[in-house]
Design an enzyme around this catalytic site. Structure first.
Site, mmCIF file in Angstrom:
data_model
loop_
_atom_site.group_PDB
_atom_site.id
_atom_site.type_symbol
_atom_site.label_atom_id
_atom_site.label_comp_id
_atom_site.label_asym_id
_atom_site.label_seq_id
_atom_site.Cartn_x
_atom_site.Cartn_y
_atom_site.Cartn_z
ATOM 1 N N PRO A 88 11.644 -0.635 6.939
ATOM 2 C CA PRO A 88 12.241 -0.504 8.277
ATOM 3 C C PRO A 88 11.271 -0.883 9.389
ATOM 4 C CG PRO A 88 11.668 1.669 7.400
ATOM 5 C CD PRO A 88 11.336 0.674 6.327
ATOM 6 N N GLU A 93 9.412 4.659 2.919
ATOM 7 C CA GLU A 93 8.955 5.680 3.870
ATOM 8 C C GLU A 93 7.464 5.580 4.148
ATOM 9 O OE1 GLU A 93 10.395 9.506 2.524
ATOM 10 O OE2 GLU A 93 12.360 8.594 2.143
ATOM 11 N N ALA A 153 3.742 2.806 3.374
ATOM 12 C CA ALA A 153 3.231 1.560 2.797
ATOM 13 C C ALA A 153 3.006 1.780 1.303
ATOM 14 C CB ALA A 153 1.937 1.161 3.485
ATOM 15 N N GLY A 201 8.798 -8.709 5.248
ATOM 16 C CA GLY A 201 8.009 -9.938 5.359
ATOM 17 C C GLY A 201 7.188 -10.192 4.105
ATOM 18 N N ASP A 202 6.152 -11.024 4.266
ATOM 19 C CA ASP A 202 5.330 -11.396 3.112
ATOM 20 C C ASP A 202 4.584 -10.191 2.528
ATOM 21 O OD1 ASP A 202 6.170 -13.965 3.392
ATOM 22 O OD2 ASP A 202 4.438 -14.616 4.561
ATOM 23 N N GLU A 252 4.078 -6.373 -2.083
ATOM 24 C CA GLU A 252 4.252 -5.053 -2.711
ATOM 25 C C GLU A 252 5.147 -5.157 -3.943
ATOM 26 O OE1 GLU A 252 5.566 -1.453 -1.036
ATOM 27 O OE2 GLU A 252 4.434 -1.705 0.804
ATOM 28 N N THR A 285 5.882 -12.464 9.357
ATOM 29 C CA THR A 285 5.555 -13.675 8.606
ATOM 30 C C THR A 285 6.469 -13.709 7.373
ATOM 31 O OG1 THR A 285 3.798 -12.420 7.546
ATOM 32 C CG2 THR A 285 3.141 -13.898 9.309
ATOM 33 N N ASP A 308 -3.037 -13.645 0.780
ATOM 34 C CA ASP A 308 -1.646 -13.477 1.240
ATOM 35 C C ASP A 308 -1.549 -12.449 2.362
ATOM 36 O OD1 ASP A 308 -1.147 -15.152 -0.849
ATOM 37 O OD2 ASP A 308 0.043 -13.763 -2.027
HETATM 38 N N1 LIG Z 1 7.941 2.590 5.514
HETATM 39 C C1 LIG Z 1 6.801 1.941 5.730
HETATM 40 N N2 LIG Z 1 5.905 2.411 6.607
HETATM 41 C C2 LIG Z 1 4.766 1.753 6.860
HETATM 42 N N3 LIG Z 1 4.404 0.586 6.256
HETATM 43 C C3 LIG Z 1 5.270 0.067 5.375
HETATM 44 C C4 LIG Z 1 6.500 0.719 5.056
HETATM 45 N N4 LIG Z 1 7.151 -0.031 4.143
HETATM 46 C C5 LIG Z 1 6.355 -1.090 3.880
HETATM 47 N N5 LIG Z 1 5.225 -1.048 4.611
HETATM 48 C C6 LIG Z 1 4.106 -1.998 4.660
HETATM 49 O O1 LIG Z 1 4.239 -2.788 5.833
HETATM 50 C C7 LIG Z 1 3.496 -3.991 5.679
HETATM 51 C C8 LIG Z 1 4.097 -5.126 6.472
HETATM 52 O O2 LIG Z 1 5.401 -5.295 6.062
HETATM 53 P P1 LIG Z 1 6.209 -6.646 6.114
HETATM 54 O O3 LIG Z 1 5.526 -7.685 5.345
HETATM 55 O O4 LIG Z 1 7.594 -6.286 5.690
HETATM 56 O O5 LIG Z 1 6.281 -6.998 7.647
HETATM 57 P P2 LIG Z 1 5.487 -8.027 8.538
HETATM 58 O O6 LIG Z 1 5.837 -7.704 9.941
HETATM 59 O O7 LIG Z 1 5.731 -9.418 8.116
HETATM 60 O O8 LIG Z 1 4.037 -7.687 8.220
HETATM 61 P P3 LIG Z 1 2.737 -8.135 8.966
HETATM 62 O O9 LIG Z 1 2.619 -7.195 10.128
HETATM 63 O O10 LIG Z 1 1.705 -7.938 7.909
HETATM 64 O O11 LIG Z 1 2.938 -9.559 9.376
HETATM 65 C C9 LIG Z 1 3.504 -4.265 4.189
HETATM 66 O O12 LIG Z 1 2.180 -4.458 3.765
HETATM 67 C C10 LIG Z 1 4.098 -3.004 3.555
HETATM 68 O O13 LIG Z 1 3.263 -2.544 2.517
#
Ligand SMILES: Nc1ncnc2c1ncn2[C@@H]1O[C@H](COP(=O)(O)OP(=O)(O)OP(=O)(O)O)[C@@H](O)[C@H]1O
Length: 556
Positions: free
Chosen positions: A149, A181, A183, A207-208, A213, A252, A516
Site C-alpha cells: 500500500p 503491513e 517491509a 514497484g521493483d 521481495e 520505479t 536492483d
Molecule cells: N507495508 C509496507 N510497509 C513498508 N514497506 C513496505 C511495505 N510493503 C512493502 N514494503 C517495501 O517497500 C519497498 C518499496 O516498495 P515498491 O517497490 O513497491 O515501491 P517503490 O515506490 O517503487 O519503491 P522505491 O521507493 O524503492 O522506488 C520495497 O522494498 C518493499 O519491501
C-alpha cells in the site's frame, strides 16, 4: 493449417447482419455479402481484421457472457427507438471481451456484442466459446496477490481494486489478497507460510522493490523445499514453478516495463489473464560463499552504486532524489580500482552490440545453448564446456554495470544494454573506465538517444555467464570504519586515499553495489546467472505494430 469449424451463424454486430464463425483459433465475423477489407466504423483499435473479417484469436478472449438487454438498443434511461427491422429485433445477445492493443504496447479490454434471434442459439454460442476457453490450460485460475500500500504514490490498493480486480473477476480468476503491513512481509510469507500448491501464480502490486521481495521469497522457498543450499555459490538452483505477475504501482517499475513494454496496470492484468509466460534469468550474488541477494535487472558499482547510496539519504525528497543524487554523483566523478574476472558466454547467444533486442518469442532466448544447459542440466554438460576460460581485467572504473535485461524504462527507452536478453543465461557486463567528466557525460547522454553508448574507447562490454569483482583494497567500508575507530588502520587508510585521490580529497576507497535498487553490504562479490530460474506472466515486448496481423490467415 485450416482449423475445424465449430459453429457458424448469422448474427448481428453493430446493427449489421454478419456471418459469424468460431473455430479453435479464432472468433470471426464478416458483414454478409461484404468482401472488402475494412474495420468497423468508429473503432480505432478494433479486433484484428483479415480479408474483410473482424476476428479475435481465442487465446485473447477474456470472457463471454450472455448480455441482459431489455431492448436491442443500449442507452439505459433514454428514449429508445421501437425495433423496426429484423436485425434490431434480435433481443438475445452475448458479449465477448477480448484483448485490444493500443499504443505503446498497452492492452485494453475490448468488447463486442453479438445479437441472436433466439435464446437457444445465444446460449449455444456462449457455451461453445466457453468450451474453447476451458481448453486454455495455461490460464491461471487461482492467484495469491500481495499489495504494497506504500509503493510509489501509495495508490497500490486503489489500482488493484479499481483496475485489476474487475478484470480478474470477469475472467473467473479467484484471488487471495494480502495487503502487506511491513517491509519484507510478502517475502517472509512466501518463504514459510504461503500454501503455494493452492495457486497458479503470485501477483505483486507495487514497484521493483516489491517484485524483488516476491522473487526472494519464491526462490528461497523453492530451494528449501528441494533441499538446495542457496549459500553455496556453485549450487544448481531449482526453477520456480509458479509464475509471477507484476501490477505496476511503484515509483520505479522497470521490470514490468522491460518484460511487457509498458507500466500500465490494465495491460499487466490482461497478460496475467491470458496466461502469458516469459522465462527470466536471475543472478545470484555471493560474498565468500555467503548468499547476499538475487538480481534480475541492474547490478551497478561506482556511479549507480553511489547514486543509490546518496539517494537513500534523501528519501524524504521523494522521486526527485534520484535526479539530485545523479547530478551530485556525476559532479564528484569518483573512480574505483578493482579486478574483474569473468566467464564469457558462448558465441551463439550474440553480443551486447549486435543490435538484436530481445522481443516476444526471442530466438536467442529459445536456443538450447550450453549457457542454459549449465544451469538447467549441469550433469549433461562436460566440464570444459561448462567452465570455459575465465578472463581477467584490472583497472580504474567510473562504473561497472551488469545488466541482466535491457533495463529499459520510460526515461531510457532503449536501456542500459539495449540488446541484453531476458532469458539467455547471460548478463551484459559494462565497464566504464576512468575518463574525463565530459566523456562520461557523452556516454550517459547516449542512453537517451539512438547512438551506441558502448562506442567509446573507455567503454567495454562483454556478455558473460559469471563474474567476480574484487576491489583493490579488500576491506568493506564498514571494516574500514572499525579500523578507523580503534586507530590502528588510520595511517594506512588515509595514505591510500591521498595517493589515489590527491586532488578531490575524496574519502572513499570502495563504492557500493546497487543491486536492483538495494545496497549490498560487500564490495567483493561473485555473480552467477541462473538461466530461466523464474517465469513471469508476460511475453516480452511485442515487435509488431497495432495494425499488423500477428496470426497467420490460415489460422482463421
Ligand atoms: N507495508 C509496507 N510497509 C513498508 N514497506 C513496505 C511495505 N510493503 C512493502 N514494503 C517495501 O517497500 C519497498 C518499496 O516498495 P515498491 O517497490 O513497491 O515501491 P517503490 O515506490 O517503487 O519503491 P522505491 O521507493 O524503492 O522506488 C520495497 O522494498 C518493499 O519491501
Amino acid at each position: 493449417m485450416e482449423q475445424k469449424l465449430l459453429l457458424s451463424s448469422q448474427l448481428s454486430v453493430h446493427n449489421t447482419l454478419c456471418e459469424v464463425t468460431l473455430n479453435s483459433a479464432a472468433l470471426s465475423w464478416r458483414p454478409r455479402g461484404d468482401n472488402t477489407h475494412k474495420r468497423a466504423a468508429g473503432r480505432r483499435y478494433g479486433p484484428l481484421n483479415a480479408a474483410g473479417s473482424q476476428y479475435v484469436p481465442v487465446c485473447e478472449i477474456i470472457s463471454v457472457q450472455e448480455t441482459e438487454e431489455d431492448c436491442a438498443s443500449t442507452g439505459v434511461g433514454k428514449w429508445q427507438k421501437v425495433p423496426q427491422t429484423p436485425v434490431e429485433s434480435n433481443q438475445h445477445a452475448f458479449t465477448v471481451s477480448y484483448v485490444e492493443r493500443t499504443q505503446k504496447h498497452r492492452w485494453r479490454c475490448g468488447e463486442v456484442t453479438l445479437h441472436c434471434t433466439d435464446r437457444t442459439l445465444c446460449l449455444q454460442w456462449v457455451q461453445a466459446i466457453r468450451e474453447q476457453l476451458s481448453l486454455l490450460t495455461i490460464r491461471p485460475k487461482r492467484l495469491l496477490v500481495y499489495i504494497n500500500p506504500y509503493g510509489g504514490k501509495h495508490h497500490g490498493k486503489r489500482i488493484y481494486e479499481q483496475k485489476v480486480a474487475p478484470i480478474f473477476s470477469r475472467a473467473s480468476i479467484s484471488t487471495d489478497v494480502i495487503v502487506t503491513e511491513w517491509a519484507n512481509h510478502a517475502r517472509d510469507h512466501l518463504k514459510t507460510e504461503a500454501e503455494l500448491k493452492k495457486y497458479d501464480g503470485v501477483v505483486c502490486v507495487g514497484g521493483d522493490g516489491m517484485f524483488s521481495e516476491i522473487i526472494h521469497g519464491l526462490i528461497s522457498r523453492t530451494q528449501s523445499d528441494s533441499g538446495v543450499d542457496q549459500n553455496l555459490s556453485d549450487e544448481t538452483l531449482i526453477p520456480c514453478s509458479l509464475r509471477i505477475g507484476i501490477i505496476p504501482a511503484g515509483s520505479t517499475d522497470c521490470i514490468c516495463y522491460a518484460t511487457v513494454g509498458s507500466n500500465d496496470p490494465v495491460t499487466s492484468a490482461l497478460h496475467i489473464v491470458v496466461g502469458d509466460s516469459q522465462p527470466m534469468d536471475v543472478c545470484s550474488i555471493h560474498h565468500n560463499n555467503t548468499f547476499l541477494r538475487y538480481s534480475v535487472s541492474l547490478l551497478g558499482y561506482g556511479f549507480y552504486g553511489d547514486v543509490l547510496t546518496d539517494s537513500e539519504r534523501k528519501r524524504w525528497m521523494g522521486p526527485a532524489r534520484y535526479d539530485i543524487s545523479g547530478v551530485k554523483t556525476f559532479m564528484s566523478h569518483r573512480y574505483y580500482e578493482g579486478t574483474i574476472t569473468f566467464l564469457p558466454a558462448d558465441e551463439n547467444v550474440g553480443t551486447p552490440r549486435d543490435k538484436l533486442p530481445c522481443r516476444t518469442g526471442c530466438n536467442i532466448c529459445s536456443l538450447p545453448s550450453a549457457d542454459k544447459q549449465g544451469s538447467r542440466d549441469e550433469e549433461s554438460v562436460s566440464d570444459t564446456d561448462r567452465k570455459g576460460v575465465w578472463q581477467v581485467i584490472r583497472g580504474k572504473f567510473l562504473a561497472i554495470n551488469a545488466a541482466c535485461m535491457s533495463c529499459a524504462c520510460p526515461r531510457s527507452p532503449k536501456g542500459l544494454s539495449p540488446s541484453a536478453h531476458l532469458a539467455d543465461g547471460t548478463v551484459d557486463l559494462i565497464l566504464v573506465r576512468r575518463c574525463s567528466r565530459f566523456d562520461f557525460l557523452r556516454h550517459l547522454l547516449r542512453h537517451t538517444n539512438k547512438d551506441d553508448q558502448f562506442d567509446y574507447p573507455f567503454v567495454e562490454v562483454y556478455r558473460v555467464r559469471q563474474f567476480h569483482f574484487t576491489p583493490r583494497y579488500e576491506e568493506t567500508n564498514s571494516e574500514l570504519d572499525l579500523r578507523e575507530a580503534d586507530g590502528s588502520g588510520r595511517k594506512r587508510f588515509f595514505s591510500r586515499i591521498c595517493r589515489e585521490h590527491p586532488a578531490c580529497n575524496c574519502s572513499l576507497v570502495h563504492s557500493s553495489w546497487n543491486c536492483d535498487g538495494e545496497i549490498l553490504p560487500h564490495a567483493a562479490i561473485q555473480v552467477r546467472v541462473h538461466c530461466q530460474l523464474i517465469k513471469l506472466f508476460a511475453r516480452g515486448i511485442e515487435e509488431h505494430s497495432v495494425f499488423e496481423e500477428p496470426y497467420p490467415l490460415s489460422a482463421i
